[in-house]
Scaffold this motif. Structure first.
Motif, PDB file in Angstrom:
ATOM      1  N   LEU A  35    -119.447  37.044  94.778  1.00  0.00           N
ATOM      2  CA  LEU A  35    -118.835  35.901  95.563  1.00  0.00           C
ATOM      3  C   LEU A  35    -118.144  34.827  94.593  1.00  0.00           C
ATOM      4  CD1 LEU A  35    -118.602  35.206  98.470  1.00  0.00           C
ATOM      5  CD2 LEU A  35    -120.215  36.955  98.170  1.00  0.00           C
ATOM      6  N   ARG A  36    -118.930  34.637  93.524  1.00  0.00           N
ATOM      7  CA  ARG A  36    -118.277  33.585  92.497  1.00  0.00           C
ATOM      8  C   ARG A  36    -116.847  34.174  91.802  1.00  0.00           C
ATOM      9  NH1 ARG A  36    -122.431  33.446  89.838  1.00  0.00           N
ATOM     10  NH2 ARG A  36    -123.325  31.587  90.810  1.00  0.00           N
ATOM     11  N   ARG A  37    -116.997  35.651  91.750  1.00  0.00           N
ATOM     12  CA  ARG A  37    -115.608  36.445  91.208  1.00  0.00           C
ATOM     13  C   ARG A  37    -114.614  36.108  92.333  1.00  0.00           C
ATOM     14  NH1 ARG A  37    -119.220  40.289  89.470  1.00  0.00           N
ATOM     15  NH2 ARG A  37    -118.921  41.557  91.073  1.00  0.00           N
ATOM     16  N   TYR A  38    -114.898  36.503  93.483  1.00  0.00           N
ATOM     17  CA  TYR A  38    -113.873  36.494  94.707  1.00  0.00           C
ATOM     18  C   TYR A  38    -113.352  35.218  94.787  1.00  0.00           C
ATOM     19  CZ  TYR A  38    -112.073  36.740  99.365  1.00  0.00           C
ATOM     20  OH  TYR A  38    -111.571  36.705 100.635  1.00  0.00           O
ATOM     21  N   LEU A  39    -114.344  34.172  94.958  1.00  0.00           N
ATOM     22  CA  LEU A  39    -113.984  32.629  95.256  1.00  0.00           C
ATOM     23  C   LEU A  39    -112.996  32.234  94.200  1.00  0.00           C
ATOM     24  CD1 LEU A  39    -117.027  31.405  96.985  1.00  0.00           C
ATOM     25  CD2 LEU A  39    -114.788  31.951  98.101  1.00  0.00           C
ATOM     26  N   GLY A  40    -113.376  32.760  92.939  1.00  0.00           N
ATOM     27  CA  GLY A  40    -112.583  32.192  91.679  1.00  0.00           C
ATOM     28  C   GLY A  40    -111.392  32.488  91.831  1.00  0.00           C
TER      29      GLY A  40
END
Length: 363
Positions: A35-40
């Motif tokens: 999720l951190r990669r996607y939201l980033g």
């Protein structure tokens, strides 16, 4: 500018067409790291968050990407399928069925799915099409209503790839199909099917994804196109104006967004004495976090908690036959003028290539 490596040019190669079906995106897994990669990637898009970088970057990297991934991961985990992300599953299935549908109509085109954020990415999908010898690409976003944050952002990604290509394919873009007769008919069929199986609620609530109110003030047609889709669907179903309610979901931050908001509206309807509502998300052709978790769980709880008794969630179009037929109709209209029904003759192509090479050698 440096160009990306490309397959060698083949003399005499026949033109080949493809449809690139684009959806918004999804994380690779329901985990905080994914999720951190996607939201980033998602929240760094200036089309999505129209705040100056100097003001937004400290908030994004200092607060949001430190706190939100774990909460979002838990929500994704609650709707994750055995096959993976619902959005990815339905988008890939739509691409597969669209290819088959077009093939049955005689079109020889490749259909490939891509995500604006996450995988498979738009650049990777375009690279794959180019490697297959595709020379003409129709970009068909799975956003029926145009918005700069979705439709234009996807076009940005395609053109950024094209800007690094030495040999660009011929490109066409579908901007909007909010009033397409096939799309409206597919929505109506979904609603009628739900009513036949489950009975009919006192109101049909159409919840569209929200955008900041500022987008409307700046000239984005999204709000108008959502209302037009709702009006056409209501007419198709024969509903009176007071039987249809349009709302907007997924509000983020403190700024004013498009109104009325979905959850407060549902609580108000329950407080006014409505016992049963049906809720549909016409702007989402594929079920995803915003429909399965935000609407079918959170909005359901809001309505029932405020005194409502029955909440009917109407699934997205997903792989319904009417929807795939509508997509095929949209694709056919925009493919017009490209010869997609002639099968390349392999022997003729090879002969043409050899003659071109011989002419080049003679020169």
């Amino acid at each position: 500018m440096s160009f990306r490596p490309e397959p060698p040019h083949r003399h005499g190669q026949a033109a080949r067409s493809a449809v690139l079906l684009v959806n918004l995106g999804t994380p690779d897994a329901p985990t905080p790291a994914a999720l951190r990669r996607y939201l980033g990637e998602f929240l760094a898009d200036p089309r999505v968050v129209e705040i100056p970088r100097w003001a937004w970057w400290p908030i994004l990297h200092g607060i949001i990407l430190r706190t939100r991934p774990a909460k979002s991961a838990a929500k994704y985990a609650s709707i994750w399928m055995r096959e993976g992300s619902p959005l990815a599953f339905w988008t890939q299935r739509q691409a597969l069925l669209l290819g088959g549908w077009l093939g049955e109509r005689g079109h020889r085109v490749e259909v490939r799915a891509a995500m604006r954020y996450g995988q498979p990415s738009i650049p990777d999908a375009l690279d794959a099409l180019r490697a297959q010898g595709v020379t003409r690409i129709l970009v068909l976003p799975l956003y029926p209503q145009y918005a700069a944050a979705t439709t234009a952002s996807s076009a940005d990604a395609v053109m950024a790839w094209a800007a690094r290509a030495r040999r660009q394919p011929e490109l066409r873009f579908v901007n909007s199909y909010h009033n397409d007769a096939g799309y409206i008919a597919a929505l109506a069929a979904r609603v009628r099917g739900h009513w036949q199986r489950n009975g009919r609620g006192e109101r049909l609530v159409l919840s569209f994804h929200g955008l900041p109110r500022r987008s409307l003030d700046l000239g984005d047609p999204y709000h108008c196109e959502c209302l037009a889709s709702a009006r056409l669907l209501g007419e198709r179903l024969g509903l009176a104006p007071d039987e249809l309610v349009v709302t907007f979901q997924s509000r983020f931050g403190r700024a004013r967004w498009l109104e009325p908001y979905t959850e407060p509206t549902l609580r108000r309807l329950a407080a006014e004495g409505l016992r049963r509502v049906d809720v549909m998300c016409p702007g989402f052709p594929a079920d995803c976090l915003e429909t399965l978790e935000e609407i079918n769980r959170e909005a359901r709880a809001a309505f029932l908690g405020a005194g409502g008794e029955e909440f009917g969630y109407i699934e997205c179009l997903n792989d319904s036959e009417a929807w795939i037929g509508a997509l095929a109709g949209i694709a056919e209209r925009h493919l017009a003028g490209w010869d997609t029904k002639t099968a390349p003759d392999a022997a003729a192509l090879e002969d043409s290539r050899r003659r071109a090479l011989a002419l080049g050698a003679a020169a």
